[in-house]
Design a protein around this motif. Structure first.
Motif, mmCIF file in Angstrom:
data_model
loop_
_atom_site.group_PDB
_atom_site.id
_atom_site.type_symbol
_atom_site.label_atom_id
_atom_site.label_comp_id
_atom_site.label_asym_id
_atom_site.label_seq_id
_atom_site.Cartn_x
_atom_site.Cartn_y
_atom_site.Cartn_z
ATOM 1 N N TYR A 123 1.842 3.024 -3.182
ATOM 2 C CA TYR A 123 0.838 3.759 -3.951
ATOM 3 C C TYR A 123 1.131 5.247 -3.989
ATOM 4 N N THR B 30 -6.671 -0.996 1.130
ATOM 5 C CA THR B 30 -7.024 -1.456 -0.218
ATOM 6 C C THR B 30 -7.780 -2.779 -0.198
ATOM 7 N N VAL C 76 0.837 -1.201 0.000
ATOM 8 C CA VAL C 76 0.000 0.000 0.000
ATOM 9 C C VAL C 76 0.874 1.254 0.000
#
Length: 524
Positions: A346, A378, A343
């Motif tokens: 990102y 996510t 994550v």
């Protein structure tokens, strides 16, 4: 994309061919009764943001408009001020829920978006709240599919005969236009992120006269559908991890995780092993070589290295399951640091929180609460894995190369670059198993659009490799803004240059810049 991380589990399914649809502009969809908006399904949207929902019926197979129908949920947040137009959206995947996109993001986006645009999100077919795929299959403790592709397809087909065949990007684009028609809208604006850029490009190709403005952010390469898209993620991911570990090293006095990239990486490896996921660390290289690390090959790669690839059903299922883990970011509910790291690639906005979470786990290995919270950013419903598999394997235009499986095992066994090995695993084609693609991707062509699209692409995006931005811009005859850094999704991230460029484009259709700096980190 595409997390899956692009976006990411795979299976190959049959698809009904829509003759000539990829080459011709689609005919207009006949208008349906105007949908009635009211309360959204429980858990579908963030409360208190003004979102309402309606249900729209569309053909299950758009080639048979009088045949069986499915129902899609649509969310809407009405413009708070003078309305300038509408914006549809898709946040990525494939297989990511769309309904809550605007409610989650509207507070961080430029105020003009909520003030002047009706904001719509159409839940993609196959997901919850959109006639969900129902596939009764065995899963592991962390929710991964634990059966072969053949078994998965058979289970889905038995529950809903013929439906799996319709889960494609082209049909999803046709769903968007059916919703547009049902709402009585002549033209729409569109904001697509990650996989949503490819969906938007397909829509623009099929329905160019229905597009008012189109903003595509973090773009899928139209020539890499789909195997090469995921293989290319590996090289992009390495650069982003290097940058993340380097950023943390520069702040050693604050986080105490190491004052060089390699030291931070070694701290990361120790924490992964402590959390029970040692082999995951072997699949994420440090700025130096993987040969610096201890560790064993994960099954089933160890079995192949030891005994060779026999092509048997059991071994094939193991390889496919392993690749599903890789394509979903290697995430495991039992290894929160691995999921949180995925994550964190990102956007830089996660980096301070991620570094602090690592520091807490370093001080107390049992303190992984913040890592778990980052990893959960996510999470998706189980139907998302089925939709991802259906779309990516139905449309895959890049033939698998089984010989790459041996190359991947050799690379890992010899201590080579692990992300090179991951790319080879993806290129082997084992993710989709034995089924060949059954539909061709739509040939992207934006020549009939009345206003050229605006495309945004980070130079070091870890999920959609930079080359995807220029390639999709060429296909759509669009304007590209290259954004420095590596954030996946650049609009509405607190980047004033990018945000102003998008607002100007939405108002005027004009783009006056081609480059932008990366977004500043949020104030601590």
């Amino acid at each position: 994309m595409m997390r899956k991380k692009l976006f990411r589990a795979m299976l190959t399914l049959g698809a009904v061919s829509l003759a000539g649809a990829s080459a011709l502009v689609a005919p207009p969809v006949l208008a349906a009764p105007t949908p009635v908006f009211g309360a959204c399904p429980e858990g579908a949207v963030t409360p208190g943001k003004g979102a309402q929902c309606a249900v729209v019926g569309v053909p299950m197979n758009h080639a048979e408009p009088d045949g069986p129908r499915i129902e899609l949920t649509v969310s809407r947040i009405a413009a708070r001020g003078e309305r300038r137009g509408v914006l549809f959206t898709n946040p990525g995947g494939p297989g990511v829920d769309a309904l809550d996109f605007w409610a989650q993001r509207v507070a961080t986006m430029p105020a003009d978006i909520a003030a002047h645009y009706d904001l719509y999100a159409v839940q993609p077919r196959g997901l919850r709240w959109a006639t969900p795929l129902s596939c009764a299959v065995e899963t592991t403790e962390d929710g991964q599919v634990a059966v072969s592709d053949d078994e998965l397809r058979a289970a889905c087909e038995e529950a809903q005969p013929g439906y799996l065949d319709t889960i494609t990007t082209e049909n999803t684009a046709r769903d968007l236009d059916a919703v547009r028609a049902a709402l009585g809208l002549d033209r729409i604006g569109y904001l697509g992120t990650s996989y949503g850029t490819y969906l938007g490009a397909v829509y623009a190709t099929l329905f160019p006269r229905r597009v008012e403005r189109m903003v595509l952010d973090s773009n899928v390469h139209p020539g890499w559908i789909w195997t090469e898209e995921f293989a290319q993620q590996q090289a992009a991911g390495k650069h982003r991890l290097d940058a993340l570990f380097g950023w943390i090293a520069e702040r050693h006095d604050e986080y105490g995780l190491g004052d060089t990239s390699m030291q931070v990486y070694r701290t990361w490896v120790r924490q992964v092993y402590t959390q029970g996921g040692g082999w995951y660390a072997n699949l994420t290289p440090p700025p130096a070589g993987v040969s610096d690390l201890p560790g064993e090959l994960p099954e089933p790669l160890a079995e192949i290295a030891r005994d060779g690839f026999n092509g048997g059903t059991e071994q094939l299922a193991k390889v496919q399951n392993f690749l599903r883990l890789l394509l979903s970011g290697g995430a495991s509910a039992q290894v929160p640091l691995v999921s949180a790291t995925s994550v964190a690639t990102y956007t830089r906005a996660f980096w301070p929180t991620f570094a602090e979470a690592m520091a807490r786990a370093q001080a107390d290995p049992s303190d992984v609460e913040r890592l778990v919270a980052i990893a959960g950013a996510t999470e998706t419903d189980p139907t998302g894995r089925f939709v991802f598999s259906a779309i990516t394997c139905n449309e895959n235009a890049v033939p698998g190369r089984p010989e790459m499986l041996g190359a991947a095992v050799s690379t890992l066994a010899s201590g080579g670059n692990a992300l090179d090995a991951r790319a080879a695993l993806v290129r082997s084609g084992m993710s989709c198993g034995s089924w060949p693609p059954v539909t061709e991707p739509v040939a992207i062509d934006g020549s009939a659009l009345t206003t050229a699209p605006l495309l945004l692409q980070s130079r070091h995006d870890a999920l959609t490799q930079y080359e995807g931005g220029p390639a999709l811009a060429r296909a759509l005859h669009g304007s590209l803004i290259t954004v420095e850094g590596g954030d996946h999704g650049t609009f509405g991230r607190g980047n004033p240059v990018v945000d102003e460029a998008v607002l100007t484009y939405l108002r005027t259709g004009e783009v006056s810049i081609s480059e932008a700096p990366e977004a500043p980190l949020p104030a601590s």
